[in-house]
Design an enzyme around this catalytic site. Sequence first.
Site, PDB file in Angstrom:
ATOM      1  N   GLU A  24      51.317  23.002 -16.966  1.00  0.00           N
ATOM      2  CA  GLU A  24      51.964  21.632 -17.330  1.00  0.00           C
ATOM      3  C   GLU A  24      51.377  20.868 -18.329  1.00  0.00           C
ATOM      4  O   GLU A  24      51.831  20.414 -19.130  1.00  0.00           O
ATOM      5  CB  GLU A  24      51.901  20.755 -16.097  1.00  0.00           C
ATOM      6  N   ASP A  39      51.814  24.148 -11.083  1.00  0.00           N
ATOM      7  CA  ASP A  39      51.077  24.104  -9.899  1.00  0.00           C
ATOM      8  C   ASP A  39      51.920  24.777  -8.838  1.00  0.00           C
ATOM      9  O   ASP A  39      53.210  24.812  -8.749  1.00  0.00           O
ATOM     10  CB  ASP A  39      50.963  22.768  -9.477  1.00  0.00           C
ATOM     11  N   ASP A  73      53.179  24.017  -5.951  1.00  0.00           N
ATOM     12  CA  ASP A  73      53.879  23.070  -4.966  1.00  0.00           C
ATOM     13  C   ASP A  73      55.180  22.923  -5.200  1.00  0.00           C
ATOM     14  O   ASP A  73      56.000  23.347  -6.234  1.00  0.00           O
ATOM     15  CB  ASP A  73      53.183  21.679  -4.889  1.00  0.00           C
ATOM     16  N   GLU A 103      57.068  20.547  -6.766  1.00  0.00           N
ATOM     17  CA  GLU A 103      57.265  20.212  -8.208  1.00  0.00           C
ATOM     18  C   GLU A 103      56.928  21.059  -9.049  1.00  0.00           C
ATOM     19  O   GLU A 103      57.577  21.409 -10.220  1.00  0.00           O
ATOM     20  CB  GLU A 103      56.207  18.822  -8.342  1.00  0.00           C
ATOM     21  N   TYR A 141      42.860  22.135  -6.411  1.00  0.00           N
ATOM     22  CA  TYR A 141      44.235  21.404  -6.435  1.00  0.00           C
ATOM     23  C   TYR A 141      44.074  19.972  -5.460  1.00  0.00           C
ATOM     24  O   TYR A 141      43.785  20.239  -4.167  1.00  0.00           O
ATOM     25  CB  TYR A 141      45.411  22.180  -6.099  1.00  0.00           C
ATOM     26  N   ARG A 154      46.596  17.911  -4.739  1.00  0.00           N
ATOM     27  CA  ARG A 154      47.909  17.408  -4.011  1.00  0.00           C
ATOM     28  C   ARG A 154      47.902  18.517  -2.820  1.00  0.00           C
ATOM     29  O   ARG A 154      48.566  19.586  -3.102  1.00  0.00           O
ATOM     30  CB  ARG A 154      48.894  17.302  -4.726  1.00  0.00           C
ATOM     31  N   HIS A 199      47.915  25.165   0.510  1.00  0.00           N
ATOM     32  CA  HIS A 199      46.669  25.216  -0.236  1.00  0.00           C
ATOM     33  C   HIS A 199      45.489  25.177   0.586  1.00  0.00           C
ATOM     34  O   HIS A 199      45.661  24.943   1.834  1.00  0.00           O
ATOM     35  CB  HIS A 199      46.628  23.499  -0.896  1.00  0.00           C
TER      36      HIS A 199
END
Length: 950
Positions: free
Chosen positions: A18, A104, A106, A108, A334, A336, A381
């Site tokens: 990203e 990532d 997740d 998103e 990470y 989040r 995670h």
Amino acid sequence: MSPTSETANGGRRLVIVESPAKAKTIKGYLGPGYIVEASVGHIRDLPNGAAEVPEQYTGEVRRLGVDVEHDFQPVYVVNADKKAQVKKLKDLLKESDELFLATDEDREGEAIAWHLQEVLKPKVPVKRMVFHEITKAAIQAAVANPRELNQKLVDAQETRRILDRLYGYEVSPVLWKKVMPRLSAGRVQSVATRLVVERERERIAFRSAEYWDLTGTFGTGRAGDASDPSSLVARLQSVDGRRVAQGRDFDSLGQLKGANVLHLDEANARALAAALENTRFSVRSVESKPYRRSPYAPFRTTTLQQEASRKLGFGAKATMQVAQKLYENGFITYMRTDSTTLSDTAVAAARAQVTQLYGADYLPAQPRTYAGKVKNAQEAHEAIRPSGDRFRTPAETGLTGDQFKLYELIWKRTVASQMKDATGNSVTVKIGGTAADGRDAEFSASGKTITFHGFLKAYVEGADDPNAELDDRERRLPQVAEGDALSADEITVDGHATKPPARYTEASLVKELEEREIGRPSTYASIIGTILDRGYVFKKGTALVPSFLSFAVVNLLEKHFGRLVDYDFTAKMEDDLDRIARGEAQAVPWLKRFYFGESTAPAGTAAEAGNGDGDHLGGLKELVTDLGAIDAREVSSFPVGNNIVLRVGRYGPYIERGEKDAEGHQRADVPEDLAPDELSVELAEELLAKPSGDFELGADPATGHQIIARDGRYGPYVTEVLPEGTPKTGKNAVKPRTASLFKSMSLDTVTLADALKLMSLPRVVGADAEGQEITAQNGRYGPYLKKGTDSRSLQTEDQLFTITLEEALEIYSQPKQRGRAAAKPPLKELGADPVSAKPVVVKDGRFGPYVTDGETNATLRSGDSVETITPERGFELLAEKRAKAPVKKTAKKAPAKKTATKAVAKKTTAAKKTATSKTAAAAKKTATSKTAAAKKAAPAKKAAASGEDA
């Protein structure tokens, strides 16, 4: 980063992440043969307006960006600012033999990877590369063990995005029509706003209760030392067996809740204290219990935000910005995550550091594990922890400032999570005696001793309540036994008053949202940012205060869209979205029920489903279609008392008594930074009593023009009223003389003489030796002298009328100060900043007051004031300012060298002429198409203004 052919398999691999920072770090771990490039976030999304929607779409699809009639198909467009990056990625892909999507792990991140695949249309093998920390071992393991794209995660993210678009684009226009333009509604932001408003309503309805008790200082008669004090302080607990009332015994209306509770007033408390003056006291009981405290779980997103707020003064947004940098640069895992789990590698690293730093006595025999507390935890995670198989101590990282502080917090918490319990003893001593009037009084004192600190050596959690006692605090009591005689050295009478419930802070609001299972922890920082940016909430210190505007918005949503801001409804939606993510429910049928309502329901009942007790998925479309029942004036009006009503108007809040244009009608603006619970009847009467409108001061003897004083947008001023027929526009226009009032003046005391004096400015002081005129003038930044283009500041406004030519010449004889003027003294001192350790002060700057530690400056926001700002709020403003990356200045291009020969110049002229004609034609064509698109775009552009939940 040009590709090379030197890879293990002889191919070229394109890795897409990203962010550029992450790309740079990962490139260092992969080496030759890998091209690492950033997508710079999402490359594709729902359109921001109808102008972005492809021409084949019409009607509601252009407005919403979603085809609700055809299974809620979203319309995705490549963001205008990402088109160049997409082209770059496509060009790199043409030269590659494999594509690794390394976004990532997740929802998103999975969605970004899917969009990249859909847009780039790779003809080479595609692999999904996932990792939760950016270390060499983790990145190399991720390359060696890729997986397939997780379509369930993609569907879950897409469903959320569509849901938030429908909610925001359908409900926000209702707010524009009925409350104020440019407002927004959102699935979680509206509920978060409602929580803050409800807490303020509780504060408004709250009635304080007064209660009294006694505090006694009792002596043992021994000398005492650190381990055995000579005295103890105990609070009155009961009188004749009835417990003495404390704050918890009163309800929000100030009424006593318990029947067998003694409410002492001041007179009774003082009488009891007097009766106890000569009482002989003794120890009635000593109760000792073992004390044990286990370490806190490692950080997840929300607990990190809460602790960073308590300990470092960071807002949720600033915390996530700093954590993002730590993650991208390979310092933490990470950030989040809903998980409190540590990998075996991390547990081993933490246990190794416990032994190394604290000794084997602090290491439990078995590794500690922590069960997840978050329902429907989003992804597998780890907890947030230092990265790598060996943790770097904060000193070893080379970090500074905010990043150092946050890393240290994470490191301490992680290491402490693998340490032994803290143990000790808690003791309660009860002391009794009989008063002179025969009443039996019993006092109680509690203490705590820690015999083994365990994990508390490494980390102690903060508390939301600043008065709360932290886990590592000891309270030692004297070593006494039942029956021991004690002397009452002092008995004091203490008065107390119950307090309204505390306003939410960012930390406590995050905690509340998580406990109610509303929204996702990873989005809380952006949600709080949204309600602050929209003006629904502002800060006073660290407290979140709702604006009057938010009262109107929440009032409308509660009355007409009750289920959409119902806490249980929102939590159920979250459950449903998680079921879709797990493949236990289908997205399209669920969206149909949410938007259109139950297909089996009778016609006309969808609107009732929005507020009724039936299925939690009502029909949104019908709810927003019939707005006739919404009385805009009613939802924005709130009674204050004495026939005074607060109204939220299009230009801000105001109070009024009586109807407009009726006899006795009164109206006054309300300061936008006034907390709603501070608007009492008394304050409202005071605001209404303030002079308003124009103050006629009299006629100017020289011109005969009427002189008036009035309050304007930029403060109070005086002006003259020109006769009717005076031209106001054109070359013969006449402007009325106008002047701002001095700071020492006010509207209700300014006189005609004052006004004429003010309007006489600028004043000619005289001329210098060369005949150049010097004038005294009042400007935006204060009084000053002007001579040609040379200006010099004056110290006071009064000098405008008193300064002499000699004094002015003396000022001009001094060298002009270059740069800034001498620093003004600080307005307030806030103490040492937890990050820079430098003293923080509030200063008055050119654009208003600001906080500074000498390195970083941060302007006070709306709702902050010099008088009320707390040290924590000052530290938070500095932390947010530091977290923002500095804006890079674009270098100016060097001018092209002129061509020497005439032939080249001639050729250039001809080319320029041709280009001009082509550009004109193209521009004309573009302008026409843009105008047409803009006309279609008008409704959707408004919708774009509505903020959606992240």
